[in-house]
Scaffold this motif. Sequence first.
Motif, short mmCIF file in Angstrom:
data_model
loop_
_atom_site.label_atom_id
_atom_site.label_comp_id
_atom_site.label_asym_id
_atom_site.label_seq_id
_atom_site.Cartn_x
_atom_site.Cartn_y
_atom_site.Cartn_z
N TYR A 194 0.82 -1.21 0.00
CA TYR A 194 0.00 0.00 0.00
C TYR A 194 0.86 1.27 0.00
CZ TYR A 194 -3.82 -3.17 1.07
OH TYR A 194 -4.73 -4.20 1.02
N GLY A 195 2.15 1.13 -0.32
CA GLY A 195 3.04 2.28 -0.33
C GLY A 195 3.61 2.55 1.05
N HIS A 196 4.41 3.63 1.14
CA HIS A 196 5.12 3.96 2.38
C HIS A 196 4.72 5.32 2.92
CE1 HIS A 196 7.55 1.41 -0.26
NE2 HIS A 196 8.19 0.94 0.79
N GLU A 197 3.60 5.87 2.46
CA GLU A 197 3.27 7.26 2.76
C GLU A 197 2.96 7.52 4.23
OE1 GLU A 197 1.22 9.03 -1.18
OE2 GLU A 197 0.33 7.19 -0.43
N LYS A 198 2.62 6.46 4.98
CA LYS A 198 2.32 6.69 6.40
C LYS A 198 3.56 7.10 7.19
CE LYS A 198 -1.91 4.08 7.13
NZ LYS A 198 -2.59 3.03 7.92
N TYR A 199 4.76 6.83 6.64
CA TYR A 199 5.96 7.32 7.30
C TYR A 199 5.90 8.84 7.45
CZ TYR A 199 8.47 2.86 7.06
OH TYR A 199 8.87 1.57 7.23
N GLU A 200 5.26 9.50 6.49
CA GLU A 200 5.14 10.95 6.55
C GLU A 200 4.29 11.38 7.74
OE1 GLU A 200 3.33 14.38 3.65
OE2 GLU A 200 4.79 12.99 2.80
N ALA A 201 3.20 10.65 7.99
CA ALA A 201 2.35 10.97 9.14
C ALA A 201 3.09 10.71 10.44
CB ALA A 201 1.07 10.14 9.09
N GLN B 146 0.73 18.86 -1.50
CA GLN B 146 -0.16 18.02 -0.69
C GLN B 146 0.65 17.17 0.28
OE1 GLN B 146 -2.54 15.88 -3.60
NE2 GLN B 146 -3.97 17.58 -3.81
N SER B 147 1.58 17.83 0.98
CA SER B 147 2.47 17.14 1.90
C SER B 147 2.08 17.47 3.34
CB SER B 147 3.93 17.56 1.65
OG SER B 147 4.77 17.08 2.67
N GLN B 148 1.59 16.46 4.09
CA GLN B 148 1.28 16.65 5.50
C GLN B 148 2.54 16.97 6.30
OE1 GLN B 148 -1.76 16.77 6.93
NE2 GLN B 148 -2.59 16.60 4.88
N LEU B 149 3.67 16.44 5.85
CA LEU B 149 4.93 16.67 6.54
C LEU B 149 5.31 18.14 6.49
CD1 LEU B 149 7.16 15.11 8.03
CD2 LEU B 149 8.33 14.87 5.85
#
Length: 301
Positions: free
Chosen positions: A73-80, A144-147
């Motif tokens: 599912y990708g690695h985007e949760k690392y950003e959160a 669109q970057s939460q980080l």
Amino acid sequence: MITDRRTEVKRVLLAALVINLSMTGLKLVLGLISGSLAVVADAMHSATDALSSLMGLLTNSLSDPHPDRDHPYGHEKYEAVGALAIAGFILFTALEILITAGERLLDGLPALRINGPELFLLLLVLLFNLGLASYERREGRRLQSQLLLADARHTTSDIWTTVIVLVGLTGAWWFKVNWLDVALAVPLVVLLLRVCWQVLRANLPWLVDHIAIAPEAIHEQAMAVPGVLNCHDIASRGVLGQRVFIDMHMVVDADDLPTAHRITEMVEERLESRFGPVRCTIHLEPRDYAEQHITFRGAHG
């Protein structure tokens, strides 16, 4: 289509790291020269800004949106996760300011060695922070970057820190009242805690797989596609506008697999045009499996 914006996010975070390190050094020198614990505390705040930017760089390198074997599912949760770490830094800063204020009271409010040039340098620091926060916020929304948005909130909290310290030191210098900078520590801590809560509220739903889109909205779009007879057990997670995963069960008006597949493709295309990047998992079912309950109810539904 997956868009990897990590290189652009990295460029912004590198600029933020350089500026935050410079501001930390300048404030620390001013604090030592003036004897102001408030300025030293502000320098520590800038140091957490630099640390959060460094954490952001490390997190950004891990948050690859492209799936792989171990992360389908990708690695985007690392950003959160990185954004939550920034919230921790903000909380740490608030506690440090309270501790510093207490130490000043216990020390009997020692006289400050502050004058015009030091105050002017703090004003210059404030202008740099204003520019950095505006830059990070603008780029965070564009990418669109939460980080970046979390780091912008942290930088904004540093602006308020510097404003309050600047007002307190100006009052202490002009009116010879040394307790002003300590008195202003309380509203400063409240502002920092508010920023911490904003970062948590923006990122915790993503990490705990909170609903991303109301199932009624997904149902409305799916049922508008010709050939769809029924859809139910709809679930979604992710971040709207960035990446959303949708699961649903569907009954279609087709007796052959190619036609049924084409209908599901039309549903996916419609959902993506309405909600942005989505990844759909559609379970086709016989007509007698149709249900009126559209939302996912789970084992206790």
